[in-house]
Design a protein around this motif. Sequence first.
Motif, PDB file in Angstrom:
ATOM      1  N   VAL A 109     -28.466 -28.141  27.889  1.00 44.88           N
ATOM      2  CA  VAL A 109     -28.006 -29.464  28.323  1.00 44.88           C
ATOM      3  C   VAL A 109     -28.947 -30.048  29.373  1.00 44.88           C
ATOM      4  CG1 VAL A 109     -26.189 -30.692  29.570  1.00 44.88           C
ATOM      5  CG2 VAL A 109     -25.588 -29.101  27.741  1.00 44.88           C
ATOM      6  N   LEU A 110     -29.357 -29.220  30.326  1.00 40.95           N
ATOM      7  CA  LEU A 110     -30.255 -29.724  31.366  1.00 40.95           C
ATOM      8  C   LEU A 110     -31.595 -30.168  30.785  1.00 40.95           C
ATOM      9  CD1 LEU A 110     -29.592 -27.276  34.315  1.00 40.95           C
ATOM     10  CD2 LEU A 110     -29.236 -29.743  34.315  1.00 40.95           C
ATOM     11  N   GLU A 111     -32.059 -29.425  29.811  1.00 43.53           N
ATOM     12  CA  GLU A 111     -33.368 -29.753  29.236  1.00 43.53           C
ATOM     13  C   GLU A 111     -33.305 -30.970  28.333  1.00 43.53           C
ATOM     14  OE1 GLU A 111     -35.069 -26.413  27.233  1.00 43.53           O
ATOM     15  OE2 GLU A 111     -35.679 -25.454  29.121  1.00 43.53           O
ATOM     16  N   GLU A 112     -32.263 -31.035  27.518  1.00 48.00           N
ATOM     17  CA  GLU A 112     -32.251 -32.057  26.479  1.00 48.00           C
ATOM     18  C   GLU A 112     -31.501 -33.322  26.865  1.00 48.00           C
ATOM     19  OE1 GLU A 112     -30.847 -30.162  22.940  1.00 48.00           O
ATOM     20  OE2 GLU A 112     -32.499 -28.712  22.960  1.00 48.00           O
ATOM     21  N   LYS A 113     -30.475 -33.175  27.649  1.00 48.98           N
ATOM     22  CA  LYS A 113     -29.627 -34.324  27.939  1.00 48.98           C
ATOM     23  C   LYS A 113     -29.684 -34.754  29.403  1.00 48.98           C
ATOM     24  CE  LYS A 113     -24.755 -35.711  27.716  1.00 48.98           C
ATOM     25  NZ  LYS A 113     -23.384 -35.170  27.557  1.00 48.98           N
ATOM     26  N   GLY A 114     -29.779 -33.802  30.291  1.00 48.08           N
ATOM     27  CA  GLY A 114     -29.747 -34.130  31.710  1.00 48.08           C
ATOM     28  C   GLY A 114     -28.331 -34.451  32.158  1.00 48.08           C
ATOM     29  N   GLY A 115     -28.240 -35.105  33.290  1.00 46.58           N
ATOM     30  CA  GLY A 115     -26.933 -35.461  33.813  1.00 46.58           C
ATOM     31  C   GLY A 115     -26.302 -34.311  34.586  1.00 46.58           C
ATOM     32  N   PHE A 116     -25.018 -34.505  34.905  1.00 47.58           N
ATOM     33  CA  PHE A 116     -24.282 -33.453  35.603  1.00 47.58           C
ATOM     34  C   PHE A 116     -23.831 -32.398  34.603  1.00 47.58           C
ATOM     35  CE2 PHE A 116     -23.220 -37.151  38.429  1.00 47.58           C
ATOM     36  CZ  PHE A 116     -23.802 -36.665  39.585  1.00 47.58           C
ATOM     37  N   VAL A 117     -23.923 -31.162  35.029  1.00 48.72           N
ATOM     38  CA  VAL A 117     -23.383 -30.090  34.212  1.00 48.72           C
ATOM     39  C   VAL A 117     -22.280 -29.431  35.015  1.00 48.72           C
ATOM     40  CG1 VAL A 117     -23.853 -27.928  33.044  1.00 48.72           C
ATOM     41  CG2 VAL A 117     -25.583 -29.730  33.058  1.00 48.72           C
ATOM     42  N   SER A 118     -21.091 -29.421  34.443  1.00 49.81           N
ATOM     43  CA  SER A 118     -19.940 -28.839  35.125  1.00 49.81           C
ATOM     44  C   SER A 118     -19.797 -27.403  34.645  1.00 49.81           C
ATOM     45  CB  SER A 118     -18.696 -29.666  34.781  1.00 49.81           C
ATOM     46  OG  SER A 118     -17.546 -29.023  35.264  1.00 49.81           O
ATOM     47  N   ALA A 139     -31.455 -46.202  44.535  1.00 55.63           N
ATOM     48  CA  ALA A 139     -30.379 -45.828  43.611  1.00 55.63           C
ATOM     49  C   ALA A 139     -29.964 -47.035  42.776  1.00 55.63           C
ATOM     50  CB  ALA A 139     -29.183 -45.299  44.395  1.00 55.63           C
ATOM     51  N   LEU A 140     -29.834 -48.151  43.444  1.00 59.84           N
ATOM     52  CA  LEU A 140     -29.426 -49.396  42.798  1.00 59.84           C
ATOM     53  C   LEU A 140     -30.414 -49.783  41.698  1.00 59.84           C
ATOM     54  CD1 LEU A 140     -27.392 -51.757  43.358  1.00 59.84           C
ATOM     55  CD2 LEU A 140     -29.289 -52.860  44.536  1.00 59.84           C
ATOM     56  N   VAL A 141     -31.687 -49.746  42.039  1.00 58.73           N
ATOM     57  CA  VAL A 141     -32.743 -50.119  41.100  1.00 58.73           C
ATOM     58  C   VAL A 141     -32.712 -49.200  39.879  1.00 58.73           C
ATOM     59  CG1 VAL A 141     -35.250 -50.151  40.789  1.00 58.73           C
ATOM     60  CG2 VAL A 141     -34.238 -51.130  42.856  1.00 58.73           C
ATOM     61  N   MET A 142     -32.648 -47.896  40.141  1.00 55.18           N
ATOM     62  CA  MET A 142     -32.734 -46.920  39.058  1.00 55.18           C
ATOM     63  C   MET A 142     -31.501 -46.903  38.166  1.00 55.18           C
ATOM     64  SD  MET A 142     -34.468 -43.404  39.835  1.00 55.18           S
ATOM     65  CE  MET A 142     -36.204 -43.294  40.162  1.00 55.18           C
ATOM     66  N   ALA A 143     -30.368 -47.232  38.739  1.00 58.34           N
ATOM     67  CA  ALA A 143     -29.132 -47.086  37.979  1.00 58.34           C
ATOM     68  C   ALA A 143     -28.886 -48.263  37.036  1.00 58.34           C
ATOM     69  CB  ALA A 143     -27.948 -46.930  38.925  1.00 58.34           C
ATOM     70  N   ASP A 157     -32.202 -41.688  34.066  1.00 51.89           N
ATOM     71  CA  ASP A 157     -32.992 -40.621  33.446  1.00 51.89           C
ATOM     72  C   ASP A 157     -32.254 -39.283  33.499  1.00 51.89           C
ATOM     73  OD1 ASP A 157     -33.121 -40.206  36.143  1.00 51.89           O
ATOM     74  OD2 ASP A 157     -35.250 -39.750  36.203  1.00 51.89           O
ATOM     75  N   GLY A 158     -30.991 -39.342  33.911  1.00 56.11           N
ATOM     76  CA  GLY A 158     -30.194 -38.118  33.920  1.00 56.11           C
ATOM     77  C   GLY A 158     -30.343 -37.285  35.185  1.00 56.11           C
ATOM     78  N   LYS A 159     -31.045 -37.827  36.172  1.00 56.11           N
ATOM     79  CA  LYS A 159     -31.136 -37.109  37.434  1.00 56.11           C
ATOM     80  C   LYS A 159     -30.119 -37.657  38.429  1.00 56.11           C
ATOM     81  CE  LYS A 159     -35.474 -35.679  38.741  1.00 56.11           C
ATOM     82  NZ  LYS A 159     -36.926 -35.869  39.003  1.00 56.11           N
ATOM     83  N   ALA A 160     -29.637 -36.761  39.272  1.00 56.29           N
ATOM     84  CA  ALA A 160     -28.633 -37.155  40.257  1.00 56.29           C
ATOM     85  C   ALA A 160     -29.324 -37.654  41.523  1.00 56.29           C
ATOM     86  CB  ALA A 160     -27.747 -35.972  40.591  1.00 56.29           C
ATOM     87  N   SER A 207     -42.231 -49.674  30.334  1.00 57.28           N
ATOM     88  CA  SER A 207     -40.882 -49.416  29.834  1.00 57.28           C
ATOM     89  C   SER A 207     -40.394 -48.045  30.302  1.00 57.28           C
ATOM     90  CB  SER A 207     -40.860 -49.496  28.310  1.00 57.28           C
ATOM     91  OG  SER A 207     -41.544 -48.392  27.774  1.00 57.28           O
ATOM     92  N   ARG A 208     -39.077 -47.900  30.331  1.00 56.43           N
ATOM     93  CA  ARG A 208     -38.480 -46.638  30.757  1.00 56.43           C
ATOM     94  C   ARG A 208     -38.937 -45.484  29.883  1.00 56.43           C
ATOM     95  NH1 ARG A 208     -32.666 -49.351  30.973  1.00 56.43           N
ATOM     96  NH2 ARG A 208     -33.788 -50.547  29.427  1.00 56.43           N
ATOM     97  N   SER A 209     -39.040 -45.769  28.576  1.00 56.10           N
ATOM     98  CA  SER A 209     -39.388 -44.675  27.658  1.00 56.10           C
ATOM     99  C   SER A 209     -40.858 -44.272  27.792  1.00 56.10           C
ATOM    100  CB  SER A 209     -39.077 -45.092  26.219  1.00 56.10           C
ATOM    101  OG  SER A 209     -39.718 -46.317  25.932  1.00 56.10           O
TER     102      SER A 209
END
Length: 492
Positions: free
Chosen positions: A431-440, A281-285, A233-236, A7-9
């Motif tokens: 934000v990077l540690e806890e949430k991930g994703g893009f940070v503007s 990318a397709l698989v992971m997204a 997983d919040g990575k670009a 599982s992802r988790s």
Amino acid sequence: MSKEITSRSTDYSQWYNDLVIKGGLADYSAVRGCMVIKPYGFALWENMRDALDKMFKDTGHVNAYFPLFVPKSLFEAEEKNAEGFAKECAVVTHYRLKTDPNKKGALIVDPEAKLEEELVVRPTSEAIIWNTYKNWIQSYRDLPILINQWANVVRWEMRTRLFLRTAEFLWQEGHTAHATREEAIAEAETMLGVYADFVENWMALPVIKGLKSESERFAGAEITYCIEAMMQDGKALQAGTSHFLGQNFAKAFDVKFSDKDNKLDYVWATSWGVSTRLIGALVMAHSDDEGLILPPRIAPWQVVIIPIYRGEEQKAQLDGKIKELIQQLKSAGVRVKYDDNDNARPGWKFAEYEMKGVPVRVAIGLRDLENNTVELARRDTREKFTVPIDGLANRIVNLLDEVQQSIFNKAKAFRDSHITRVDSWDEFVKVLEEKGGFVSAFWDGTEEAEAAIKEKTKATIRCIPLNNPKEEGKCVLTGKPATQRVLFAQAY
RNA sequence: CGGGAGGUAGUUCAGCCCGGUAGAAUACGUGGUUUGGGACCACGGGGUCGCAGGUUCGAAUCCUGUCCUCCCGACCA
């Protein structure tokens, strides 16, 4: 057969590997960092390739093919490009083996067959192509040259991952030559648009179009445009790049043309590429803990039909109806797989095709035959419904569109919820540690700040979004004046 | 390139510490019963235990060397 998917988790990386291997896309090979793309994975690639190829041709490009090997002297001609790739090149030094005199059946490299000049296995083809363009271009009338090639390239990466970063990978690389700076930049931007169009509308993966910062720029480019996607997983993940190469390669390979006034000038260049990395990318997204989820437009099979029966007699009863249905689906342009393999029972097949990400499943049994119905199931939501068999082909065509849209919407909602505006360093780190994703966040535009941020958080500038609004602000790290926000993220 | 795990049946793995006839599950083949969410019974075929040396009466097991893969990290246009 138990094909449990991690599982992802539990372990996101293992989940990804399981999907690729157990979904039948690819396999490990005996060669470090190189994978075998299996028929199912290759069919997916073919669909992607065909769609892109058409888009390239619609924008005026033609295909050609250039050699796998690049003589070292050509490779080193454009200094920055050579330097950027030097440490990950495979190099051919000999052209012959011979039998080992000390060991029966073994071969050794024949020391007498050393090449006078080493051949670099292309990590990218600018050098060999510009060396060729030199011979093709004399006048502005020879321009533009709009060529694409589908090829394999080799980059000896330290650490590889299936599809995302392999030592050898398949890609396309466009290499164009233009008479003016403006035309070349327009070309690079056009192709970025083509990529974004393809990735969003075919792969159902929303992307952000932007510019790379100087330190992330392609070696030898003046401008690198990119599309950036967000994984679960919040990575670009960089999904494609398009480069304005200025006159760098023209100067390195001495490619000049006469303009209308008979004045000599160097040719302007672009290059652009996407690779089998897009499959990663397709698989992971999109995928989930049950397996792959493939967008209908590029799925090798859009529909799988599974018959449910006891004994040959019932099978024969179903067959007629199913053949008819397959015919209708095919004429509606649907890629359909009929699995009447008698070795596996329906439940097994259900699980198997969910793992493989087939968007729509049709199950049909005697019960359906009596009621004139089938059971439809969509992979993305795992919903099932019983529907009339009349008008089924039409219904499926519509359902495929709906699934395509729904997968995109889901990915977009996720991506949008993972763009966070921050204005302080503490927030940035949090934000990077806890949430991930893009940070503007605001960036002062210096390489020093960029490097320091990477050092502290592993986050890099993924892109400076196109049409970024100019704002007054303070750099999130240094507090120095900044004129715009850029997108940071940890990346693959 | 640093750290970790591993290489035994098609696949996943046990056996190795403590040397003594190579095992299980699954897959595969045949026959039968099954088939609406990963069926079951019976029989059967399948492995120079990564490779090379060494120790030993005897090595999957102990020793030495070597090759390869995967994972984590550094690196990554």
